[in-house]
Scaffold this active site. Structure first.
Site, PDB file in Angstrom:
ATOM      1  N   THR A  13       0.881  -1.264  -0.083  1.00 50.22           N
ATOM      2  CA  THR A  13       0.082   0.088  -0.020  1.00 50.22           C
ATOM      3  C   THR A  13       0.854   1.290   0.024  1.00 50.22           C
ATOM      4  O   THR A  13       1.982   1.336   0.559  1.00 50.22           O
ATOM      5  CB  THR A  13      -0.890   0.104   1.174  1.00 50.22           C
ATOM      6  OG1 THR A  13      -0.178   0.256   2.362  1.00 50.22           O
ATOM      7  CG2 THR A  13      -1.931  -1.302   1.206  1.00 50.22           C
ATOM      8  N   GLY A  14       0.354   2.251  -0.774  1.00 51.29           N
ATOM      9  CA  GLY A  14       1.074   3.495  -0.509  1.00 51.29           C
ATOM     10  C   GLY A  14       2.528   3.298  -1.317  1.00 51.29           C
ATOM     11  O   GLY A  14       3.645   3.837  -0.684  1.00 51.29           O
ATOM     12  N   SER A  15       2.452   2.851  -2.493  1.00 48.85           N
ATOM     13  CA  SER A  15       3.664   2.580  -3.121  1.00 48.85           C
ATOM     14  C   SER A  15       4.006   3.448  -4.220  1.00 48.85           C
ATOM     15  O   SER A  15       4.654   2.702  -5.346  1.00 48.85           O
ATOM     16  CB  SER A  15       4.050   0.895  -3.515  1.00 48.85           C
ATOM     17  OG  SER A  15       2.804   0.580  -4.297  1.00 48.85           O
ATOM     18  N   THR A  16       3.463   4.322  -4.694  1.00 49.04           N
ATOM     19  CA  THR A  16       3.907   5.262  -5.658  1.00 49.04           C
ATOM     20  C   THR A  16       5.084   6.004  -5.591  1.00 49.04           C
ATOM     21  O   THR A  16       5.715   6.545  -6.104  1.00 49.04           O
ATOM     22  CB  THR A  16       2.771   6.004  -6.207  1.00 49.04           C
ATOM     23  OG1 THR A  16       2.504   6.918  -4.994  1.00 49.04           O
ATOM     24  CG2 THR A  16       1.631   5.564  -6.346  1.00 49.04           C
ATOM     25  N   GLY A  18       8.573   6.806  -2.106  1.00 49.34           N
ATOM     26  CA  GLY A  18       9.307   6.784  -0.992  1.00 49.34           C
ATOM     27  C   GLY A  18       9.332   5.302  -0.574  1.00 49.34           C
ATOM     28  O   GLY A  18       9.943   4.501  -1.496  1.00 49.34           O
ATOM     29  N   ILE A  19       9.405   4.889   0.803  1.00 47.37           N
ATOM     30  CA  ILE A  19       9.535   3.762   1.170  1.00 47.37           C
ATOM     31  C   ILE A  19       8.676   2.441   0.188  1.00 47.37           C
ATOM     32  O   ILE A  19       9.066   1.246   0.032  1.00 47.37           O
ATOM     33  CB  ILE A  19       9.459   3.640   2.692  1.00 47.37           C
ATOM     34  CG1 ILE A  19      10.333   4.576   3.285  1.00 47.37           C
ATOM     35  CG2 ILE A  19       9.548   2.235   3.233  1.00 47.37           C
ATOM     36  CD1 ILE A  19      10.038   4.825   4.782  1.00 47.37           C
ATOM     37  N   GLY A  20       7.580   2.850   0.155  1.00 47.15           N
ATOM     38  CA  GLY A  20       6.576   1.841  -0.265  1.00 47.15           C
ATOM     39  C   GLY A  20       7.084   1.529  -1.902  1.00 47.15           C
ATOM     40  O   GLY A  20       7.041   0.468  -2.232  1.00 47.15           O
ATOM     41  N   SER A 141       7.393   2.737  12.783  1.00 43.60           N
ATOM     42  CA  SER A 141       8.226   3.794  12.907  1.00 43.60           C
ATOM     43  C   SER A 141       9.024   3.814  14.210  1.00 43.60           C
ATOM     44  O   SER A 141       8.264   3.261  15.270  1.00 43.60           O
ATOM     45  CB  SER A 141       7.495   5.069  12.775  1.00 43.60           C
ATOM     46  OG  SER A 141       8.205   6.231  13.102  1.00 43.60           O
ATOM     47  N   TYR A 154       0.507  10.880  15.596  1.00 45.10           N
ATOM     48  CA  TYR A 154       1.295   9.773  14.818  1.00 45.10           C
ATOM     49  C   TYR A 154       1.888   8.915  15.429  1.00 45.10           C
ATOM     50  O   TYR A 154       1.859   7.801  15.313  1.00 45.10           O
ATOM     51  CB  TYR A 154       2.357  10.733  13.886  1.00 45.10           C
ATOM     52  CG  TYR A 154       3.173   9.846  12.979  1.00 45.10           C
ATOM     53  CD1 TYR A 154       2.706   9.155  12.111  1.00 45.10           C
ATOM     54  CD2 TYR A 154       4.698   9.589  13.446  1.00 45.10           C
ATOM     55  CE1 TYR A 154       3.541   8.306  11.263  1.00 45.10           C
ATOM     56  CE2 TYR A 154       5.519   8.749  12.685  1.00 45.10           C
ATOM     57  CZ  TYR A 154       5.019   8.342  11.588  1.00 45.10           C
ATOM     58  OH  TYR A 154       5.907   7.258  10.593  1.00 45.10           O
TER      59      TYR A 154
END
Ligand code: NAP
Length: 264
Positions: A13-16, A18-20, A141, A154
């Site tokens: 998820t969220g892989s467009t 950065g870390i993803g 994190s 967060y």
């Protein structure tokens, strides 16, 4: 150690970016079929092109969905009905005054950083346990254990993710499915260079600038530099493999020694 994930399907998820994006690339390089997820078709297509530039034969599936809500989770299931390796990487972060932050903002952090992962685990875990093999990884994190005063909301969400991880690992006990979290530390992503140069002498070259930044603003780090996204991806790829079959219910650190703790 040779890692071969061919025959496995992963969703990151969220892989467009950065870390993803680094995780999706790492899993594709290891031979997995990878669902690349983001909220717009254009960004997902661009991310897939970037992965293919590094891994020419990557087998990628676009998963255009805002997985922070139920509809998004349903769309992910349509795009990828079967997932063997679920990486809940999606996470938002930002500073907010703990005395004035709104209830809605607290709820948003819970929804995006915790509930989205829970929903996808509920969606995919039964299939994994039926097949007797699966990997769930939640990207946590250092803030899960070192609560930042300027981002309590967060920190709370990432602490909750550790509990969710431990709980679902118990749920999956004895099934061949492992559930872990990866505790990422300060990482070289997106706008971090601008952020660093706001705090240190902007004439310094990047390597020097980040070392000054870490020394002065993140002194707990034993690495004394930012972590590269690929370094986090390496842990995720390992955990996704058969080699990591005895590691479950854990919180594995790729934090550059940021968390001052002897236990992992
Ligand atoms: N960066 C760090 O220093 C650091 C440190 C410790 C832990 N982490 C954790 O690592 C994870 C990744 O962080 P990052 O810094 O790489 O993130 P990032 O650069 O902000 O990237 C976020 C990704 O999530 C996607 N996204 C945002 N909202 C979405 C939604 N509702 N549905 C689907 N995709 C969505 C974005 O794609 P689109 O905009 O294309 O939708 C983007 O690909 C997070 O869980 C974060 O808490 C980061």
């Amino acid at each position: 150690m040779l890692i071969d994930l061919s025959g496995r399907t992963a969703l990151v998820t969220g892989s467009t970016q950065g870390i993803g994006a680094a995780i999706a690339t790492g899993l594709a390089r290891a031979g997995a079929r990878v669902g690349v997820n983001g909220r717009s078709e254009e960004r997902v297509e661009r991310a897939m092109a970037a992965i293919r530039a590094e891994v020419a034969d990557a087998e990628l599936v676009p998963v255009v969905a805002d997985v922070a809500d139920e509809e998004g989770a349903r769309r992910a299931a349509e795009a990828l009905p079967r997932v063997d390796v679920l990486v809940n990487n999606l996470g938002i972060f930002g500073e907010a005054d703990p005395l004035t932050i709104s209830d809605d903002e607290w709820r948003r952090y819970f929804e995006v950083n915790v509930l989205a992962a829970v929903r996808l685990i509920r969606q995919y875990l039964p299939g994994m346990t039926e097949r007797g093999w699966g990997r769930v990884q939640n990207i946590a994190s250092d803030s899960a254990v070192v609560t930042p005063a300027e981002m309590i909301h967060y920190g709370m969400s990432k602490t909750a993710l550790l509990a969710v991880t431990r709980g679902f690992a118990k749920q999956a006990a004895g099934t061949g499915v492992t559930v872990n979290s990866v505790v990422a530390g300060p990482t070289h992503t997106g706008g971090i260079e601008d952020f660093v140069y706001e705090l240190v002498d902007s004439s310094l070259p990047w390597d020097e600038a980040q070392r000054v930044f870490m020394r002065e603003h993140r002194p707990q780090s034993l690495l004394q530099r930012l972590i590269e996204p690929e370094e986090i991806a390496a842990m995720v790829v390992y955990l996704a493999s058969d080699h990591a079959s005895a590691t479950t219910g854990g919180a594995l650190r790729v934090d550059g020694g940021y968390v001052d703790s002897i236990l992992p």
